[in-house]
Design an enzyme around this catalytic site. Sequence first.
Site, PDB file in Angstrom:
ATOM      1  N   PRO A   1       1.427  16.415  11.690  1.00 18.03           N
ATOM      2  CA  PRO A   1       1.520  17.648  10.899  1.00 18.03           C
ATOM      3  C   PRO A   1       2.229  17.408   9.559  1.00 18.03           C
ATOM      4  CG  PRO A   1       3.120  17.672  12.687  1.00 18.03           C
ATOM      5  CD  PRO A   1       2.305  16.435  12.870  1.00 18.03           C
ATOM      6  N   VAL A   2       2.124  18.374   8.642  1.00 18.63           N
ATOM      7  CA  VAL A   2       2.813  18.248   7.344  1.00 18.63           C
ATOM      8  C   VAL A   2       3.758  19.435   7.134  1.00 18.63           C
ATOM      9  CG1 VAL A   2       1.138  16.757   6.191  1.00 18.63           C
ATOM     10  CG2 VAL A   2       0.762  19.226   6.168  1.00 18.63           C
ATOM     11  N   ASP A   3       4.237  19.995   8.251  1.00 14.72           N
ATOM     12  CA  ASP A   3       5.101  21.174   8.165  1.00 14.72           C
ATOM     13  C   ASP A   3       6.374  20.919   7.359  1.00 14.72           C
ATOM     14  OD1 ASP A   3       5.499  19.484  10.549  1.00 14.72           O
ATOM     15  OD2 ASP A   3       7.212  20.773  10.944  1.00 14.72           O
ATOM     16  N   GLN A   4       6.886  19.685   7.414  1.00 12.04           N
ATOM     17  CA  GLN A   4       8.135  19.404   6.688  1.00 12.04           C
ATOM     18  C   GLN A   4       7.910  19.380   5.169  1.00 12.04           C
ATOM     19  OE1 GLN A   4      11.150  19.306   8.317  1.00 12.04           O
ATOM     20  NE2 GLN A   4       9.787  19.895   9.971  1.00 12.04           N
TER      21      GLN A   4
ATOM     22  N   LYS B   1       0.836  -1.213   0.000  1.00 11.30           N
ATOM     23  CA  LYS B   1       0.000   0.000   0.000  1.00 11.30           C
ATOM     24  C   LYS B   1       0.871   1.263   0.000  1.00 11.30           C
ATOM     25  CE  LYS B   1      -1.751   1.581   4.059  1.00 11.30           C
ATOM     26  NZ  LYS B   1      -1.482   2.971   4.424  1.00 11.30           N
ATOM     27  N   ASN B   2       1.847   1.311   0.907  1.00 10.65           N
ATOM     28  CA  ASN B   2       2.602   2.552   1.075  1.00 10.65           C
ATOM     29  C   ASN B   2       3.652   2.774  -0.008  1.00 10.65           C
ATOM     30  OD1 ASN B   2       1.011   3.107   3.236  1.00 10.65           O
ATOM     31  ND2 ASN B   2       2.523   2.542   4.792  1.00 10.65           N
TER      32      ASN B   2
ATOM     33  N   CYS C   1      -5.223  12.638  13.286  1.00  7.73           N
ATOM     34  CA  CYS C   1      -5.968  11.402  13.032  1.00  7.73           C
ATOM     35  C   CYS C   1      -5.855  10.522  14.269  1.00  7.73           C
ATOM     36  CB  CYS C   1      -5.470  10.693  11.788  1.00  7.73           C
ATOM     37  SG  CYS C   1      -3.970   9.791  12.029  1.00  7.73           S
TER      38      CYS C   1
ATOM     39  N   ILE D   1       7.211   6.965  17.356  1.00  8.14           N
ATOM     40  CA  ILE D   1       6.878   7.696  16.118  1.00  8.14           C
ATOM     41  C   ILE D   1       5.582   8.489  16.257  1.00  8.14           C
ATOM     42  CG2 ILE D   1       6.449   7.503  13.621  1.00  8.14           C
ATOM     43  CD1 ILE D   1       9.243   6.612  14.262  1.00  8.14           C
TER      44      ILE D   1
ATOM     45  N   ARG E   1      -5.045  10.137   4.489  1.00 13.44           N
ATOM     46  CA  ARG E   1      -4.043  11.197   4.647  1.00 13.44           C
ATOM     47  C   ARG E   1      -2.992  11.183   3.550  1.00 13.44           C
ATOM     48  NH1 ARG E   1      -3.104  13.658   9.318  1.00 13.44           N
ATOM     49  NH2 ARG E   1      -0.965  13.803   8.589  1.00 13.44           N
TER      50      ARG E   1
HETATM   51  N1  EPU Z   1       5.903  14.598  11.125  1.00  8.24           N
HETATM   52  C1  EPU Z   1       6.007  15.919  11.432  1.00  8.24           C
HETATM   53  N2  EPU Z   1       5.983  16.829  10.390  1.00  8.24           N
HETATM   54  C2  EPU Z   1       5.828  16.451   9.094  1.00  8.24           C
HETATM   55  C3  EPU Z   1       5.727  15.085   8.796  1.00  8.24           C
HETATM   56  C4  EPU Z   1       5.761  14.163   9.848  1.00  8.24           C
HETATM   57  O1  EPU Z   1       6.141  16.297  12.593  1.00  8.24           O
HETATM   58  O2  EPU Z   1       5.803  17.326   8.218  1.00  8.24           O
HETATM   59  C5  EPU Z   1       5.946  13.598  12.220  1.00  8.24           C
HETATM   60  C6  EPU Z   1       4.684  12.757  12.330  1.00  8.24           C
HETATM   61  O3  EPU Z   1       3.682  13.422  13.092  1.00  8.24           O
HETATM   62  C7  EPU Z   1       5.206  11.500  12.983  1.00  8.24           C
HETATM   63  C8  EPU Z   1       6.629  11.366  12.393  1.00  8.24           C
HETATM   64  O4  EPU Z   1       6.954  12.642  11.883  1.00  8.24           O
HETATM   65  O5  EPU Z   1       5.295  11.703  14.371  1.00  8.24           O
HETATM   66  C9  EPU Z   1       6.748  10.360  11.257  1.00  8.24           C
HETATM   67  O6  EPU Z   1       5.696  10.551  10.322  1.00  8.24           O
HETATM   68  P1  EPU Z   1       5.835  10.260   8.769  1.00  8.24           P
HETATM   69  O7  EPU Z   1       5.688  11.547   8.040  1.00  8.24           O
HETATM   70  O8  EPU Z   1       7.053   9.448   8.497  1.00  8.24           O
HETATM   71  O9  EPU Z   1       4.539   9.400   8.499  1.00  8.24           O
HETATM   72  P2  EPU Z   1       3.714   9.409   7.170  1.00  8.24           P
HETATM   73  O10 EPU Z   1       4.623   9.664   6.040  1.00  8.24           O
HETATM   74  O11 EPU Z   1       2.525  10.276   7.346  1.00  8.24           O
HETATM   75  C10 EPU Z   1       4.024   6.887   6.575  1.00  8.24           C
HETATM   76  C11 EPU Z   1       3.097   5.725   6.352  1.00  8.24           C
HETATM   77  C12 EPU Z   1       2.499   5.318   7.685  1.00  8.24           C
HETATM   78  C13 EPU Z   1       3.639   4.941   8.639  1.00  8.24           C
HETATM   79  C14 EPU Z   1       4.606   6.127   8.776  1.00  8.24           C
HETATM   80  C15 EPU Z   1       5.822   5.818   9.623  1.00  8.24           C
HETATM   81  C16 EPU Z   1       2.342   6.097   4.096  1.00  8.24           C
HETATM   82  C17 EPU Z   1       1.228   6.436   3.171  1.00  8.24           C
HETATM   83  N3  EPU Z   1       2.077   6.112   5.404  1.00  8.24           N
HETATM   84  O12 EPU Z   1       3.193   7.916   7.110  1.00  8.24           O
HETATM   85  O13 EPU Z   1       1.684   4.176   7.439  1.00  8.24           O
HETATM   86  O14 EPU Z   1       3.123   4.615   9.906  1.00  8.24           O
HETATM   87  O15 EPU Z   1       5.066   6.527   7.474  1.00  8.24           O
HETATM   88  O16 EPU Z   1       6.522   4.738   9.116  1.00  8.24           O
HETATM   89  O17 EPU Z   1       3.436   5.801   3.649  1.00  8.24           O
HETATM   90  C18 EPU Z   1      -0.030   2.659   7.854  1.00  8.24           C
HETATM   91  O18 EPU Z   1       0.245   2.116   6.768  1.00  8.24           O
HETATM   92  O19 EPU Z   1      -0.818   2.141   8.694  1.00  8.24           O
HETATM   93  C19 EPU Z   1       0.571   3.942   8.178  1.00  8.24           C
HETATM   94  C20 EPU Z   1       0.082   4.756   9.108  1.00  8.24           C
END
Ligand code: EPU
Length: 420
Positions: free
Chosen positions: A126-129, A22-23, A120, A330, A96
């Site tokens: 957040p998506v600040d990065q 999926k990811n 969620c 995480i 998301r």
């Molecule tokens: N974060 C920030 N700022 C940002 C982006 C992330 O503070 O701009 C924080 C998040 O809040 C979190 C940490 O950084 O605490 C890591 O988040 P990440 O961005 O890596 O997560 P994601 O990209 O939103 C993906 C997977 C998730 C998986 C995480 C961690 C996809 C579509 N989703 O999410 O998958 O848990 O990486 O490995 O790739 C799942 O499949 O059930 C799932 C939640």
Amino acid sequence: MQKLIIQGGKPLHGEINISGAKNAALPVLCATLLTTDTLCIKNVPLLQDVTTMLSLLEQMGAEIITNNRSEVAEVELTVSNLVNPVVPYEMVKTMRAAILLLGPLLARTGEATISLPGGCAIGLRPVDQHIKGLQAMGAEISIKHGYIHAVAKQLRGARIVMDIVTVTGTENLMMAASLAKGTTILENAAREPEIIDLANCLIAMGAKISGAGSDVITIEGVKALHGTQHTVMPDRIETGTFLVAGVAAGGDVCLKNTFPHLLDAVLAKVQEAGADLETGDNWIRLKMNGRPKAINLRTAPYPAFPTDMQAQFMSMNCVATGTAVISETIFENRFMHVQELKRMSANIEVEGHTAIVYGIPELDGANVMATDLRASASLVIAGLVAQGETIIDRIYHLDRGYERIEEKLSEVGAQIRRGS
Ligand code: EPU
């Protein structure tokens, strides 16, 4: 609302075919926006999140051909004319990962409007990065009425040091940088295998990317990308989920069409719990007798132990011999399954980001509620090892990320069916 009904106590015997990840599939689908040519994507899993992403792309003008609507194994997408670079709240709130459209839309059309995801079940997320990275590449970004509005006539290469390791953040910036003018260097990038999979797809489309899979990724922007064919990598989390199900329920299961090297941290824990493993290039066989041993774990970015496997190991620990300490580093709210497992008599204490699981010989079947995707998977595992019947409600969470989970488990001897 659909439910899963499980009669516990049956060991698992047989073979399971692992689906595409999926990811990995979701970012690759978004990458189709980066070219006017056709992208042929193979090994696409049939999941609710994939269907949601396909309908979003369709609304933006994508022509989509699937070789078989009921088994979305192969999809051809062509976005020759992008009509609507807007991602509405209704879509982002159900998935998301729609944020992954931000980078490609901006790179392709110079403009993108996308709903801010918001928090969620598992955390604030957040998506600040994503935003900071695109701003560093010259995008002007404003947030109004809950929407991110991004404009950039021409994205420029930049050196971006990410404050936090983010998977979709790295993917978004990698896609945007592929069509930027000049070179982008992403430092403190995520190293997940799904990033390598996306990079391989982009490279096959003509992108110039090096370092994917390490924490420094260099992307030399090109003027245009072209069509290609890409096969999505196997789902390492689905693989891990079935392995843990085998450890908890016992038996002899062989997982096919998967890559053991993607799961080093998980395989080590499975062995520590007492399972015998045999692996080949694209298969893993697990044999397990008796109760598992409790294992401690701490989630962290790849290659360490994945947060997406924490809940499943928690269920296994519930019936293990001994006590396990589980730290979630995480996401700040990823213990939603604990309350449900307790309804099945599990003995778990939570203190901040740490859970202590005291193993007991048996769980009791009960009515439980799925709260998010991986929490749902943990309840399935708990149901497989519980005495009596477990009914899991709200399984739409499970359908977002597991393809035909009840069929795959039934084929190896579990008593599990879908009902309403
Ligand atoms: N974060 C920030 N700022 C940002 C982006 C992330 O503070 O701009 C924080 C998040 O809040 C979190 C940490 O950084 O605490 C890591 O988040 P990440 O961005 O890596 O997560 P994601 O990209 O939103 C993906 C997977 C998730 C998986 C995480 C961690 C996809 C579509 N989703 O999410 O998958 O848990 O990486 O490995 O790739 C799942 O499949 O059930 C799932 C939640």
